[in-house]
Design an enzyme around this catalytic site. Structure first.
Site, PDB file in Angstrom:
ATOM      1  N   HIS A   1      17.296   3.224   2.077  1.00 19.57           N
ATOM      2  CA  HIS A   1      16.343   3.776   1.092  1.00 19.57           C
ATOM      3  C   HIS A   1      15.528   2.628   0.526  1.00 19.57           C
ATOM      4  O   HIS A   1      15.961   1.931  -0.408  1.00 19.57           O
ATOM      5  CB  HIS A   1      17.102   4.518  -0.009  1.00 19.57           C
TER       6      HIS A   1
ATOM      7  N   HIS B   1      11.249   1.653  -0.087  1.00 18.31           N
ATOM      8  CA  HIS B   1       9.807   1.925   0.054  1.00 18.31           C
ATOM      9  C   HIS B   1       9.134   0.585   0.312  1.00 18.31           C
ATOM     10  O   HIS B   1       9.200  -0.309  -0.552  1.00 18.31           O
ATOM     11  CB  HIS B   1       9.253   2.551  -1.225  1.00 18.31           C
TER      12      HIS B   1
ATOM     13  N   HIS C   1      13.616  12.907  -1.208  1.00 21.44           N
ATOM     14  CA  HIS C   1      14.108  12.522  -2.528  1.00 21.44           C
ATOM     15  C   HIS C   1      14.425  13.828  -3.267  1.00 21.44           C
ATOM     16  O   HIS C   1      13.569  14.726  -3.340  1.00 21.44           O
ATOM     17  CB  HIS C   1      13.035  11.783  -3.320  1.00 21.44           C
TER      18      HIS C   1
ATOM     19  N   GLU D   1      16.860  13.064  -8.251  1.00 21.81           N
ATOM     20  CA  GLU D   1      16.703  11.772  -8.945  1.00 21.81           C
ATOM     21  C   GLU D   1      16.452  12.095 -10.420  1.00 21.81           C
ATOM     22  O   GLU D   1      17.253  11.739 -11.281  1.00 21.81           O
ATOM     23  CB  GLU D   1      15.536  10.989  -8.333  1.00 21.81           C
TER      24      GLU D   1
ATOM     25  N   ASP E   1      15.586   0.789  -3.121  1.00 21.75           N
ATOM     26  CA  ASP E   1      14.453   1.647  -3.504  1.00 21.75           C
ATOM     27  C   ASP E   1      13.136   0.869  -3.527  1.00 21.75           C
ATOM     28  O   ASP E   1      12.397   0.878  -2.550  1.00 21.75           O
ATOM     29  CB  ASP E   1      14.748   2.328  -4.855  1.00 21.75           C
ATOM     30  N   ASP E   2      12.848   0.206  -4.651  1.00 22.10           N
ATOM     31  CA  ASP E   2      11.608  -0.576  -4.805  1.00 22.10           C
ATOM     32  C   ASP E   2      11.984  -1.928  -5.418  1.00 22.10           C
ATOM     33  O   ASP E   2      11.797  -2.155  -6.618  1.00 22.10           O
ATOM     34  CB  ASP E   2      10.639   0.169  -5.740  1.00 22.10           C
TER      35      ASP E   2
HETATM   36  N1  ADE Z   1       8.211   6.290  -4.617  1.00 20.10           N
HETATM   37  C1  ADE Z   1       8.642   5.027  -4.654  1.00 20.10           C
HETATM   38  N2  ADE Z   1       9.825   4.970  -5.282  1.00 20.10           N
HETATM   39  C2  ADE Z   1      10.147   6.226  -5.640  1.00 20.10           C
HETATM   40  C3  ADE Z   1      11.246   6.818  -6.301  1.00 20.10           C
HETATM   41  N3  ADE Z   1      12.277   6.115  -6.759  1.00 20.10           N
HETATM   42  N4  ADE Z   1      11.230   8.152  -6.497  1.00 20.10           N
HETATM   43  C4  ADE Z   1      10.203   8.880  -6.065  1.00 20.10           C
HETATM   44  N5  ADE Z   1       9.144   8.372  -5.435  1.00 20.10           N
HETATM   45  C5  ADE Z   1       9.115   7.056  -5.216  1.00 20.10           C
HETATM   46 ZN    ZN Z   2      12.840   6.153  -3.344  1.00 23.90          ZN
END
Ligand code: ADE
Ligand code: ZN
Length: 340
Positions: free
Chosen positions: A17, A19, A197, A200, A278-279
């Protein structure tokens, strides 16, 4: 403890996971802004870091889409992806399944092929030079209409060989999975593996919908599924993996403190939970930092870390043959530690 942290740092890891646009480090953001003559509301690295103070997913997404505005050329997408690959090579990552958000770029007039070309060129080089295998998953932005997702799917169908799966991301609350029923059906018919997703910020019903209607094969996040015991039982019984992102959950206030993160509860319920970043540029850590932080906060033991590491392999979209090679390598690492 120190040994456990060394184990975490050194163990071969798979990330499921991630991005790619969320790996844009402030240094590269400023460099690309200069290179492409893009105006940002930031002048210094400190300005950028100061903007990374989020109260929820929506706050983050605004900053994330703004950051993307510096990505213009094929080389930019290559540089972005290559920087991530080099970074995680240093964390002993051997396999990645990464998302990209083409609509975040095509909406700004950047060609789909420019985006995909730069990312895939880096992934191919990563395979050859860094021995990192990969799968690419194209996400639809759920705050945009279904029609725009169909246009994006048309592009993906032209580039079928480079894109393994489709996902669903961006703002969750108010954008239920069922809005994308038809586009996911078309994507599945075209051979793309579906993920989404869900749970969350959105309610457990969104997770059930993603399973029932989008027919997803992996749940991204899924935290709020824990509010529904029947749903937890269903997911555990199916063996489906969940891609959990501890530092993301902390920074987006999905959890108020990492000591209250539900990761152990997930493992105890028999869920195939995995640890992911994630990011990472926005949330303060790549996969290793996520493992270290959640191990410390929850006092996870060696058996739990091993379970999480194995879950990422079994829950990946590698072929059965690739999985068994990866599991053998992982088990050999565990047996050889600390002497390997
Ligand atoms: N796009 C990038 N990170 C995200 C996240 N945690 N949840 C939803 N969309 C995303
Ligand atoms: Zn994500």
């Amino acid at each position: 403890m120190t040994d456990l942290h060394t184990f975490i740092r050194e163990m071969p890891k798979a990330e499921l996971h991630l991005h790619i646009e969320g790996t844009l480090e402030p240094e590269l953001m400023l460099e690309l802004a200069r290179r492409n003559d893009v105006q940002l509301p930031y002048e210094t690295l400190d300005d950028i870091r100061a903007a990374y103070d989020f109260n929820c997913l929506e706050d983050f997404l605004q900053v994330y889409y703004l950051g993307m505005s510096v990505l213009i050329t094929e080389r930019d997408f290559f540089d972005l992806t290559w920087a991530y690959l080099e970074k995680v090579k240093g964390q002993n990552v051997t396999h990645i399944e990464i998302f990209f958000d083409p609509q975040g770029h095509t909406e700004r007039g950047i060609g789909f092929d420019t985006v995909l070309g730069g990312i895939t060129r880096a992934l191919e080089q990563g395979n050859k030079e860094l021995a990192i295998t990969s799968r690419l998953i194209m996400c639809f932005l759920r705050h945009l209409p279904e029609e725009a997702a169909f246009d994006t799917l048309d592009h993906a169908c032209r580039c079928r060989d480079y894109i393994f799966g489709v996902g669903l991301d961006s703002s969750e609350l108010g954008y239920p999975p069922e809005n994308f029923t038809r586009v996911f059906a078309a994507a599945r018919e075209n051979g793309f593996t579906p993920v989404a997703h869900a749970g969350e910020e959105g309610p457990p019903g969104y997770v059930s919908q993603a399973l029932d209607v989008l027919k997803i094969e992996r749940i991204d996040h899924g935290n709020r599924a824990l509010e529904d015991p029947a749903l937890v039982h269903r997911i555990a019984a199916s063996g489906m993996a969940m891609t959990v992102c501890p530092l993301s959950n902390l920074r987006l206030k999905v959890v108020d403190d990492l000591t209250r993160h539900p990761l152990r509860q997930m493992l105890d319920a028999g869920l195939c939970a995995t640890v992911n970043s994630d990011d990472p540029s926005y949330f303060g850590g790549y996969i290793t930092e996520n493992f270290l932080a959640v191990q410390t906060a929850l006092s996870l033991d060696l058996a739990e870390i091993v379970q999480l590491g194995r879950n990422a392999i079994t829950g990946s979209f590698m072929s059965q043959a690739e999985k068994s090679i990866s599991l053998d390598r992982f088990d050999a690492f565990c047996q050889g530690f600390p002497n390997n």
